[in-house]
Design a protein around this motif. Structure first.
Motif, PDB file in Angstrom:
ATOM      1  N   GLU A 186       0.831  -1.208   0.000  1.00 57.28           N
ATOM      2  CA  GLU A 186       0.000   0.000   0.000  1.00 57.28           C
ATOM      3  C   GLU A 186       0.864   1.256   0.000  1.00 57.28           C
ATOM      4  OE1 GLU A 186      -3.353   0.405  -0.334  1.00 57.28           O
ATOM      5  OE2 GLU A 186      -3.248  -1.735  -0.822  1.00 57.28           O
ATOM      6  N   TYR A 187       1.948   1.203   0.758  1.00 58.12           N
ATOM      7  CA  TYR A 187       2.840   2.359   0.810  1.00 58.12           C
ATOM      8  C   TYR A 187       3.556   2.539  -0.528  1.00 58.12           C
ATOM      9  CZ  TYR A 187       6.464   5.540   2.520  1.00 58.12           C
ATOM     10  OH  TYR A 187       7.292   6.604   2.692  1.00 58.12           O
ATOM     11  N   GLU A 188       3.915   1.443  -1.173  1.00 54.22           N
ATOM     12  CA  GLU A 188       4.528   1.525  -2.500  1.00 54.22           C
ATOM     13  C   GLU A 188       3.572   2.177  -3.490  1.00 54.22           C
ATOM     14  OE1 GLU A 188       7.643   0.821  -3.647  1.00 54.22           O
ATOM     15  OE2 GLU A 188       8.057   0.708  -1.499  1.00 54.22           O
ATOM     16  N   LYS A 189       2.284   1.804  -3.414  1.00 54.20           N
ATOM     17  CA  LYS A 189       1.278   2.408  -4.290  1.00 54.20           C
ATOM     18  C   LYS A 189       1.176   3.906  -4.035  1.00 54.20           C
ATOM     19  CE  LYS A 189      -2.740   0.437  -4.647  1.00 54.20           C
ATOM     20  NZ  LYS A 189      -3.977  -0.279  -4.271  1.00 54.20           N
ATOM     21  N   LEU A 190       1.249   4.285  -2.757  1.00 59.96           N
ATOM     22  CA  LEU A 190       1.175   5.700  -2.408  1.00 59.96           C
ATOM     23  C   LEU A 190       2.342   6.471  -3.015  1.00 59.96           C
ATOM     24  CD1 LEU A 190       0.248   8.198  -0.795  1.00 59.96           C
ATOM     25  CD2 LEU A 190       1.524   7.287   1.158  1.00 59.96           C
ATOM     26  N   ILE A 346       4.693   8.809  12.486  1.00 62.43           N
ATOM     27  CA  ILE A 346       4.792   9.277  11.099  1.00 62.43           C
ATOM     28  C   ILE A 346       3.846   8.490  10.200  1.00 62.43           C
ATOM     29  CG2 ILE A 346       6.305   9.366   9.069  1.00 62.43           C
ATOM     30  CD1 ILE A 346       8.608  10.074  10.946  1.00 62.43           C
ATOM     31  N   VAL A 347       3.839   7.158  10.368  1.00 67.29           N
ATOM     32  CA  VAL A 347       2.972   6.297   9.551  1.00 67.29           C
ATOM     33  C   VAL A 347       1.501   6.646   9.786  1.00 67.29           C
ATOM     34  CG1 VAL A 347       2.198   3.929   9.160  1.00 67.29           C
ATOM     35  CG2 VAL A 347       4.641   4.420   9.425  1.00 67.29           C
ATOM     36  N   ARG A 348       1.117   6.775  11.050  1.00 67.16           N
ATOM     37  CA  ARG A 348      -0.280   7.104  11.372  1.00 67.16           C
ATOM     38  C   ARG A 348      -0.675   8.452  10.773  1.00 67.16           C
ATOM     39  NH1 ARG A 348      -2.209  10.534  14.782  1.00 67.16           N
ATOM     40  NH2 ARG A 348      -0.261  10.758  15.968  1.00 67.16           N
ATOM     41  N   ARG A 349       0.188   9.426  10.953  1.00 71.15           N
ATOM     42  CA  ARG A 349      -0.124  10.752  10.431  1.00 71.15           C
ATOM     43  C   ARG A 349      -0.214  10.749   8.907  1.00 71.15           C
ATOM     44  NH1 ARG A 349       3.871  14.557  14.149  1.00 71.15           N
ATOM     45  NH2 ARG A 349       2.333  15.085  15.786  1.00 71.15           N
ATOM     46  N   MET A 350       0.707  10.064   8.250  1.00 69.76           N
ATOM     47  CA  MET A 350       0.683  10.025   6.784  1.00 69.76           C
ATOM     48  C   MET A 350      -0.584   9.361   6.267  1.00 69.76           C
ATOM     49  SD  MET A 350       4.550   9.356   5.378  1.00 69.76           S
ATOM     50  CE  MET A 350       3.968   9.476   3.677  1.00 69.76           C
ATOM     51  N   ASN A 351      -1.021   8.296   6.933  1.00 73.48           N
ATOM     52  CA  ASN A 351      -2.262   7.635   6.520  1.00 73.48           C
ATOM     53  C   ASN A 351      -3.452   8.587   6.617  1.00 73.48           C
ATOM     54  OD1 ASN A 351      -0.912   5.242   6.028  1.00 73.48           O
ATOM     55  ND2 ASN A 351      -1.368   4.364   8.031  1.00 73.48           N
ATOM     56  N   GLU A 352      -3.474   9.394   7.674  1.00 73.62           N
ATOM     57  CA  GLU A 352      -4.557  10.372   7.828  1.00 73.62           C
ATOM     58  C   GLU A 352      -4.395  11.516   6.827  1.00 73.62           C
ATOM     59  OE1 GLU A 352      -4.069  11.538  11.871  1.00 73.62           O
ATOM     60  OE2 GLU A 352      -4.894   9.664  12.706  1.00 73.62           O
ATOM     61  N   GLU A 353      -3.151  11.928   6.624  1.00 72.13           N
ATOM     62  CA  GLU A 353      -2.881  13.076   5.766  1.00 72.13           C
ATOM     63  C   GLU A 353      -3.225  12.823   4.294  1.00 72.13           C
ATOM     64  OE1 GLU A 353      -1.158  16.479   6.601  1.00 72.13           O
ATOM     65  OE2 GLU A 353      -2.636  15.703   7.982  1.00 72.13           O
ATOM     66  N   ILE A 354      -2.940  11.613   3.813  1.00 74.70           N
ATOM     67  CA  ILE A 354      -3.181  11.355   2.392  1.00 74.70           C
ATOM     68  C   ILE A 354      -4.676  11.384   2.093  1.00 74.70           C
ATOM     69  CG2 ILE A 354      -3.284   8.823   2.494  1.00 74.70           C
ATOM     70  CD1 ILE A 354      -1.558  11.011  -0.200  1.00 74.70           C
ATOM     71  N   VAL A 355      -5.501  10.930   3.043  1.00 72.34           N
ATOM     72  CA  VAL A 355      -6.955  10.993   2.863  1.00 72.34           C
ATOM     73  C   VAL A 355      -7.402  12.447   2.826  1.00 72.34           C
ATOM     74  CG1 VAL A 355      -9.180  10.447   3.906  1.00 72.34           C
ATOM     75  CG2 VAL A 355      -7.346   8.749   3.945  1.00 72.34           C
ATOM     76  N   ARG A 356      -6.893  13.234   3.771  1.00 69.05           N
ATOM     77  CA  ARG A 356      -7.250  14.657   3.831  1.00 69.05           C
ATOM     78  C   ARG A 356      -6.774  15.385   2.574  1.00 69.05           C
ATOM     79  NH1 ARG A 356      -4.808  19.184   4.875  1.00 69.05           N
ATOM     80  NH2 ARG A 356      -2.832  18.100   5.223  1.00 69.05           N
ATOM     81  N   PHE A 357      -5.549  15.069   2.136  1.00 70.76           N
ATOM     82  CA  PHE A 357      -4.985  15.703   0.946  1.00 70.76           C
ATOM     83  C   PHE A 357      -5.825  15.415  -0.293  1.00 70.76           C
ATOM     84  CE2 PHE A 357      -2.362  15.075  -2.872  1.00 70.76           C
ATOM     85  CZ  PHE A 357      -1.861  16.359  -3.061  1.00 70.76           C
ATOM     86  N   GLN A 358      -6.216  14.161  -0.476  1.00 75.98           N
ATOM     87  CA  GLN A 358      -6.984  13.797  -1.669  1.00 75.98           C
ATOM     88  C   GLN A 358      -8.359  14.459  -1.672  1.00 75.98           C
ATOM     89  OE1 GLN A 358      -6.484   9.501  -1.229  1.00 75.98           O
ATOM     90  NE2 GLN A 358      -5.212   9.448  -3.061  1.00 75.98           N
TER      91      GLN A 358
END
Length: 401
Positions: A186-190, A346-358
Motif C-alpha cells: 500500500e505504501y509503494e502504491k502511495l 509518522i505512519v499514522r499521520r501520513m495515513n490520515e494526511e493522504i486521505v485529507r490531501f486527496q
C-alpha cells in the motif's frame, strides 16, 4: 518610497455560530520596504478567532516572507508525518520580485499557506502558529535570529536540502538505490501515486502557463491592430473610415478583456495548480523523512541484536563489564522504543494526511477547472459578440462601395 497601506480589512467575520471554534486568517496589503538587495515586502496578517489560548478575538501583525519561512520550518521539524503546506518560491530577480503581479500571486499563496495551517486539526494547535499570528515584529525578528541547526540555514539552503531528500526518494522509487525499505504494498502504491501526480500536475501547470502567455500575446496584438485600424480609418471616407474606427475600438476593448482574462487565468487556475505541484513536493519530503525514520529503526534493531549477543557472552564469562553492558543495552532499548514510536507516529499521520490531501485536492481542482472553463466560455462569448456586432456595419460599407 513606502506605499500607503490600505486601512480596509479584507477579512470578513467567520460565518460560524458563537458556539463553534474558528480561526480565520487573512494576508493582505503588501507594502514594499527598503531598496535593492535589502528591499522586501511586508504583509498585514489579520487573525480572527474564539480560541481561548489566543490574546483576544482579533489581532493584526506585520509579517515578511522570512517570517512565513520560520513558521514552515518549525512545523516541519515538530510535526513529522504531516504534510506541512508549501510556501511560494522566493524570487531572487529584483525586477520580478517587486512586480505587481509577483507580489499579488505571492500574497495569495501566503494566504493559502497560513489558512491551510489554521484549518488543520493538529497544526492549528501549534504554539509556533500562535507566536506567528500574535508576536510583535521585534519578537519575530529575535526568534528568527535565535534559531539553530536546521533553522539556521537560509531558505535556499533548506530548499536544497528538501530537493536532496526528494532526489533520494526518487532514487529509491526508481530502483537506483536499494537501502532498507518498508515491504508495504500500500505504501509503494502511495509513493508511485505521488510521483505520477507530480508529473501530471507539472504538465498541466506548464500548459496553463502557455495558455496564459497566448492570451497576453493575443491581447497585445489586438491592441496594436486596434491602433492601426483607427489610423487607417482616419485616412478613409466617412462610412469606411467609421467602420475601421469601430473595428479598432472593438480590437482595443477585446485586448483589455484578454489581459483581464489572462490575469484571472493566472490567479484562479495556473497558481492553484502550481500550488499543488509544491504540495506534492512537500509530500515527497515527508516520504523521505519516513524512509529515514524506518532506516534508523532498523539500524537500531540490528545494533540491539549485536549488543544482546555481546551481553550474553559477557555474562557467560562472568566479565566485570556486565553491568556496563547491561546499562548500554538498556539505554539503547529505550532509544529504539522511542524511535519506533516516532516512526509509528509518522505512519499514522501520513495515513490520515493522504486521505485529507486527496479530499482537499478534489475540491480545489474542481473549483480551479470550473473557474478555468467559465473564464474561457466568458472570453469566447465576448470575442464572438464583439466581432458579430461589426459584421452589419462592414457589410453596409461593402454594399455602398
Amino acid at each position: 518610497m513606502e506605499q500607503q497601506r490600505s486601512t480596509s480589512e479584507s477579512s470578513q467575520s467567520p460565518r460560524s455560530p458563537p458556539s463553534q471554534r474558528y480561526l480565520s486568517v487573512s494576508v493582505s496589503d503588501p507594502v514594499k520596504l527598503g531598496n535593492g538587495v535589502q528591499g522586501y515586502i511586508s504583509y498585514r496578517v489579520i487573525t480572527k478567532t474564539n480560541f481561548p489560548e489566543y490574546q483576544g478575538s482579533e489581532k493584526i501583525v506585520i509579517r515578511r516572507y522570512s517570517d512565513f519561512v520560520w513558521l514552515r520550518d518549525r512545523l516541519f521539524d515538530k510535526y513529522k508525518g504531516i504534510f506541512v503546506p508549501p510556501l511560494p518560491e522566493k524570487s531572487a530577480v529584483e525586477k520580478f520580485r517587486f512586480s505587481a503581479e509577483f507580489i499579488e500571486t505571492r500574497r495569495q499563496a501566503l494566504d493559502v499557506f497560513v489558512n491551510r495551517i489554521a484549518s488543520h486539526n493538529e497544526l492549528q494547535q501549534s504554539e509556533d502558529l500562535r507566536t506567528f499570528l500574535q508576536a510583535d515584529e521585534e519578537s519575530m525578528e529575535r526568534l528568527r535570529s535565535q534559531e539553530t541547526g536546521i533553522f539556521k540555514k537560509k531558505p535556499a539552503d533548506l530548499m536544497q536540502m528538501f530537493k536532496d531528500v526528494q532526489s533520494k526518494v526518487s532514487d529509491v522509487v526508481l530502483g537506483k538505490e536499494k537501502p532498507l525499505e518498508e515491504s508495504n504494498p500500500e505504501y509503494e502504491k502511495l509513493k508511485h501515486y505521488v510521483f505520477e501526480l507530480e508529473n501530471h500536475l507539472t504538465e498541466a501547470q506548464k500548459h496553463a502557463y502557455r495558455l496564459l502567455k497566448r492570451h497576453r500575446e493575443l491581447g497585445q496584438s489586438l491592441s496594436g491592430f486596434g491602433k492601426a485600424a483607427k489610423l487607417l480609418g482616419a485616412c478613409e471616407g466617412q462610412a469606411l473610415g467609421k467602420a475601421f474606427d469601430e473595428l479598432g475600438a472593438k480590437s482595443e476593448t477585446l485586448s483589455i478583456k484578454l489581459q483581464k482574462e489572462a490575469h484571472q487565468l493566472l490567479m484562479n487556475f495556473e497558481e492553484p495548480v502550481k500550488d499543488y505541484v509544491r504540495a506534492v513536493q512537500s509530500i515527497k519530503v515527508t516520504i523521505g523523512e519516513r524512509a529515514n525514520a524506518f532506516r534508523h529503526q532498523c539500524e537500531l534493531a540490528e545494533t540491539m541484536k549485536l549488543k544482546e549477543i555481546n551481553l550474553d557472552k559477557l555474562m557467560l564469562t562472568r566479565s566485570d563489564r556486565v553491568g556496563e553492558a547491561e546499562q548500554e543495552y538498556k539505554e539503547l532499548k529505550a532509544e529504539s522504543e522511542e524511535v519506533t514510536r516516532r516512526f509509528e507516529t509518522i505512519v499514522r499521520r501520513m495515513n490520515e494526511e493522504i486521505v485529507r490531501f486527496q479530499e482537499q485536492k478534489t475540491q480545489d481542482m474542481r473549483i480551479a477547472f470550473h473557474e478555468f472553463a467559465k473564464g474561457q466560455a466568458r472570453l469566447a462569448k465576448s470575442i464572438a459578440d464583439a466581432w458579430r456586432s461589426l459584421l452589419p456595419k462592414l457589410e453596409a460599407c461593402s454594399d455602398t462601395s
